[in-house]
Design a protein around this motif. Structure first.
Motif, PDB file in Angstrom:
ATOM      1  N   UNK A 230      -2.209  10.799 -10.484  1.00 52.83           N
ATOM      2  CA  UNK A 230      -2.439  10.410  -9.095  1.00 52.83           C
ATOM      3  C   UNK A 230      -1.878   9.009  -8.857  1.00 52.83           C
ATOM      4  N   UNK A 231      -1.237   8.865  -7.719  1.00 54.85           N
ATOM      5  CA  UNK A 231      -0.641   7.603  -7.354  1.00 54.85           C
ATOM      6  C   UNK A 231      -1.616   6.865  -6.427  1.00 54.85           C
ATOM      7  N   UNK A 232      -2.141   5.745  -6.909  1.00 56.33           N
ATOM      8  CA  UNK A 232      -3.136   4.990  -6.140  1.00 56.33           C
ATOM      9  C   UNK A 232      -2.484   3.721  -5.609  1.00 56.33           C
ATOM     10  N   UNK A 233      -2.669   3.451  -4.337  1.00 55.41           N
ATOM     11  CA  UNK A 233      -2.157   2.191  -3.798  1.00 55.41           C
ATOM     12  C   UNK A 233      -3.205   1.572  -2.904  1.00 55.41           C
ATOM     13  N   UNK A 234      -3.214   0.248  -2.868  1.00 51.56           N
ATOM     14  CA  UNK A 234      -4.106  -0.391  -1.916  1.00 51.56           C
ATOM     15  C   UNK A 234      -3.409  -1.555  -1.243  1.00 51.56           C
ATOM     16  N   UNK A 235      -3.859  -1.866  -0.030  1.00 50.25           N
ATOM     17  CA  UNK A 235      -3.398  -3.069   0.661  1.00 50.25           C
ATOM     18  C   UNK A 235      -4.604  -3.823   1.190  1.00 50.25           C
ATOM     19  N   UNK A 236      -4.368  -5.093   1.484  1.00 47.39           N
ATOM     20  CA  UNK A 236      -5.451  -5.914   1.996  1.00 47.39           C
ATOM     21  C   UNK A 236      -6.416  -6.260   0.873  1.00 47.39           C
TER      22      UNK A 236
END
Ligand SMILES: Cc1cc2nc3c(=O)[nH]c(=O)nc-3n(C[C@H](O)[C@H](O)[C@H](O)COP(=O)(O)OP(=O)(O)OC[C@H]3O[C@@H](n4cnc5c(N)ncnc54)[C@H](O)[C@@H]3O)c2cc1C
Lengths: 415, 463
Positions: free
Chosen positions: B350-356
């Motif tokens: 699974x490709x997890x990304x976050x911003x902020x």
């Protein structure tokens, strides 16, 4: 002043160079002339909207279509639906994601990481063969003799569609692609009917093939798609038909323009052509710059907001038709230095030529490889090539834009 | 008033970069890009040319790349003097000299500090030195761990289920190794993403055959007579036999070498202003010492001027570029580093990304997709505004949410989105273990695209 600019863009007489019109369009970044679509033409706006989850690609959400020359054709819902359900190109998640994911399984990573690279030798063989058979070097129509047959042969091989059947589906593909063309003079009802019939016939043809592949699986994408992978991961027959129709048509109608536009551009920039001949690896950035400079898909007509949204202070009402003019965004001086210069050496090239976001071009890896091989081989083998006619005659289509013929001459064909 | 000193610096100045890794290299390249023609010295304690760390817990552990083949791609020639394999051991700000552990001293006109962080070691030194016990930060760590995994251990124990720990567990499972993960919190990733998302992560571990143990601590590692690790003891009284242990307990800033230098450097990093200029211990900004990357701690206007230290690849690059730009600019041309934090990870396919800054969020709303399918976008809210977002296999939407964060858009988002499911109709508590609540004040919003035209808009409190 901007009045009528859409009409001008669609007007065939401007086909060979629509870029000054796009420049005009960008002066009103959200352009709307009362009844037609909202037209978005600057890089950053398009880029944002392609990632905006308030925008739908599903024609069911379209309400205010009055005056949209693309409504109802392939761009709209009607004509298509009666024949085949919409392909994932025109669906939102989760259906879009599910279908695209399943289609990707036999095509790309993680399940099939080597499919495209594995076709390199095939591709090379086809390119060589086509160039060997160009015939009289004084009279070459690069479209009919090369740029069209090459991707068509490839997509047939990839899908497992018999190449001999090409004359049959060629005309269906043409008709369906023409349905995407907002030709202002065409009768919309008639266009709808013709498109519908072509989709119907193509669907029936593909249904026969898929039936065959279910019984006799081969090493091709149709067989793998038809086989499915477990309960949740199987396409219904109708989904399978519209997916394969999408792949077949997209494989037909886009790369041909990328290659032709590419050769045309190179012939207009002999210094770059010479450099490419010396340094074949230049072809990689060169194709990216081409996708910016002369993108085969000029605009995306298939977006509508689920709610009133504001873009640059303009409220676009829910259900409106929106056009995202990729080719204009690609020439936006707020994004690219000297945007009207063809410069394969530029450092910073993130173009919109293959779209962006969840609907970004599915076939991109194949299209890139095809264009890279085609252009580097043409550059290497054609001895002193020249254009016979500039600009060449274009195809009618303003959305899938490219020359209908590209007549060139050369002194000879190198081995 | 420009007095020509900047031109002189560009032409014949001396710039020293301490920390020859991601931030250091990108800063050096940017300096040359901006026309710096003087002497550039790169000081690094590792013997290697700059290499990339994210693959160490991903491709390298899977055997898809080797640790000695993760050299960072070069954007351009930097024509530097490399002092590799020797740590900087001190700084004299008055005479502008960096001291090296080998006794040498390197003078500078401008200094760039990018010494990053190191893995927090296992607290018991003797246990930490047992054969088979690893941390994972450096290329050498990667080589050693990969070799031990190649040997086919019977069980791997990963201590700590943050991003790195989870990635290691994922890689082990992909290689078919038995793995236990011990996490003190209630779920993996809770610190970064909260309990709602942590629960999804926990499911991911378990479905992939990880023996995940939460709410428990490892109290002791036990070796055999040959000094190899053989078992771990847990706070719940249980014992686990294992022959590889990876300690993944976060990081410590590499600032000790600056002790006594007068620079505002400590365990929480080196404080700097938004223009990457370091503070001295008096809280006064220096003019010739710049900081970037994991070791920096800088105030972010968008997040209430909180000093953020980020261990994010993208931050290291962007901050290094800003620092380099500012090093060679008149004060009026300097740019703030107002990068919106962004992070990615890949685990269990699974490709997890976050911003902020999700961890500032008190509430979360699943605006697209579904947690059950593990394809979703979660938006974090803090005092009525969007403060962060995370995607699992859904990253193509992330740019939109980043703009929402930059614009301090209202939370919960008042509009419909494609792929909104029934479980995403309203926000729920994000469930962070220990919510850190910054004070409410005036807000800043960001706009513009390229670094040069990024703008901040100030809105006084109460509006
Ligand atoms: C296993 C792993 C996986 C990661 N995965 C991701 C990911 O998926 N996504 C993401 O966004 N980020 C990820 N990161 C974080 C990312 O790698 C860091 O944010 C990035 O490396 C920071 O760069 P830097 O240059 O600031 O610090 P570093 O890369 O730590 O470089 C600092 C350098 O300075 C050296 N140094 C220290 N002290 C001295 C001294 N006194 N003298 C000389 N040299 C010194 C250090 O040895 C080191 O070489 C990961 C990190 C690790 C370790």
């Amino acid at each position: 002043m901007a009045e009528g600019i859409l009409k001008q863009i669609l007007d065939y007489s401007n086909r060979s160079n629509p870029y000054p019109l796009y420049e005009e369009l960008r002066k009103t970044p959200v352009f709307h002339d009362g009844t037609g679509p909202y037209v978005i033409s600057t890089y950053h706006d398009i880029q944002s909207l392609l990632h905006d989850p308030r925008l739908s690609s599903d024609a069911h959400n379209l309400t205010a279509t009055a005056g949209d020359p693309l409504a109802g054709g392939e761009g709209g819902g009607g004509g298509e639906e009666a024949a085949l359900p919409p392909s994932f190109l025109k669906l939102d998640p989760p259906e879009h994601d599910r279908l695209r994911r399943m289609t990707n399984r036999p095509f790309g990573p993680p399940h099939s990481p080597h499919r495209i690279e594995g076709m390199r030798d095939d591709l090379h063989g086809i390119v060589s063969g086509l160039i060997d058979n160009l015939g009289d070097p004084g009279r070459i129509d690069l479209v009919d003799q090369f740029a069209y047959p090459f991707p068509v042969t490839m997509i047939c091989r990839l899908l497992g569609v018999p190449r001999e059947d090409e004359p049959r589906f060629h005309s269906w593909a043409d008709t369906i692609a023409a349905g995407l063309d907002p030709d202002p003079d065409a009768d919309p009802a008639e266009r709808l009917r013709v498109t519908h019939d072509a989709r119907m016939e193509l669907g029936m043809y593909l249904a026969g093939l898929i039936e065959e592949r279910r019984k006799n699986p081969q090493d091709d994408m149709l067989s793998e798609l038809a086989a499915g992978h477990g309960q949740d991961d199987t396409m219904s027959t109708m989904e399978l038909l519209s997916t394969s129709a999408l792949l077949l048509i997209a494989g037909h109608e886009t790369t041909v323009n990328l290659i032709t536009n590419g050769m045309l551009t190179l012939l207009r920039h002999p210094d770059v052509l010479a450099d490419l001949r010396e340094n074949p690896e230049l072809v990689v950035p060169l194709v990216e710059e081409l996708l910016r400079f002369e993108p085969p898909v000029q605009l995306l007509p298939q977006r509508t907001p689920l709610v009133d949204i504001e873009v640059r202070g303009v409220t676009i009402p829910k259900g409106s038709s929106m056009w995202l003019v990729l080719a204009s965004g690609n020439r936006d001086p707020d994004r690219f230095e000297n945007p009207d210069r063809f410069d394969p050496y530029r450092k910073d090239i993130q173009h919109l030529g293959l779209g962006s976001g969840i609907h970004s071009c599915f076939g991109a890896p194949l299209a890139r490889l095809e264009a890279q091989l085609a252009l580097s081989e043409l550059a290497r083998r054609l001895d002193n090539p020249g254009l016979v006619e500039d600009p060449p005659p274009y195809r009618q289509n303003a959305v899938l834009r490219g020359p209908r013929h590209l007549e060139i001459t050369c002194d000879g064909i190198r081995p | 008033m420009p007095d020509g000193s900047l031109d002189r610096l560009k032409r014949e100045g001396r710039i020293v970069v301490v920390g020859a890794s991601l931030a250091g290299l990108r800063a050096a390249e940017t300096l040359r890009d901006k026309g710096f023609e003087g002497t550039l010295t790169m000081i690094g304690d590792e013997p290697y040319e700059p290499y990339d760390r994210p693959p160490l817990s991903k491709q390298v552990l899977l055997g898809k790349a080797t640790a000695d083949h993760t050299a960072l791609p070069r954007r351009r020639e930097i024509d530097a003097e490399w002092r590799l394999g020797v740590p900087a051991s001190g700084l004299d700000m008055a005479t502008r000299r960096v001291k090296l552990a080998d006794g040498d001293e390197v003078p500078y006109d401008r200094l760039m500090i990018a010494t990053g962080v190191r893995a927090r070691p296992w607290p018991n030194e003797a246990e930490g030195e047992l054969d088979g016990v690893f941390v994972l930060r450096t290329r050498d760590d990667g080589v050693g761990l990969a070799r031990h995994l190649d040997a086919g251990p019977r069980r791997v124990l990963v201590i700590g289920a943050g991003f790195t720990g989870s990635e290691i567990a994922s890689a082990c499972r992909e290689r078919g190794l038995e793995v236990t993960v011990a996490e003190r919190g209630d779920a993996p990733l809770v610190g970064a993403l909260g309990g709602v998302i942590g629960a999804v992560a926990a499911e991911m571990h378990r479905e992939n055959g990880v023996d995940l143990r939460t709410g428990v601590m490892v109290t002791r590692l036990e070796g055999d007579t040959t000094g190899r690790v053989r078992a771990a003891h847990f706070s719940d009284g249980t014992t686990l036999e294992c022959d590889v242990v990876v300690v993944s307990l976060g990081a410590q800033r590499n600032t000790e070498w600056l002790a006594g230098s007068g620079l505002g450097a400590g365990p929480r990093g080196i404080a700097c202003d938004a223009g990457c200029r370091a503070f001295d211990v008096r809280g006064i900004v220096t003019d010739d010492v710049f900081v970037a990357g994991d070791v920096a701690r800088s105030p972010h206007p968008l997040f209430g001027y909180q000093f953020l230290s980020l261990e994010h690849w993208g931050n290291a690059v962007a901050q290094a570029e800003t620092a380099a730009h500012n090093m060679l600019s008149e004060s009026s041309d300097r740019r703030p580093h107002i990068w919106v934090p962004a992070f990615w990870s890949s685990q269990f396919g699974v490709n997890i990304k976050s911003v902020g800054v999700p961890s500032m969020g008190t509430e979360i709303m699943i605006t697209q997709g579904s947690r059950a399918e593990r394809r979703f976008t979660g938006v974090y809210g803090y005092q009525g505004r969007v403060i962060g977002a995370v995607t699992f296999d859904n990253c193509r939407w992330l740019q939109f949410y980043e703009q929402q964060i930059e614009a301090t858009a209202p939370f919960p988002p008042p509009f419909p989105t494609v792929d909104r499911r029934s479980d995403g109709q309203r926000p729920i508590p994000a469930d962070f273990p220990d919510p850190s609540v910054p004070t409410h004040g005036p807000t800043i919003t960001l706009s513009g695209y390229s670094p040069a035209d990024r703008r901040m808009t100030f809105t006084p409190a109460g509006h």
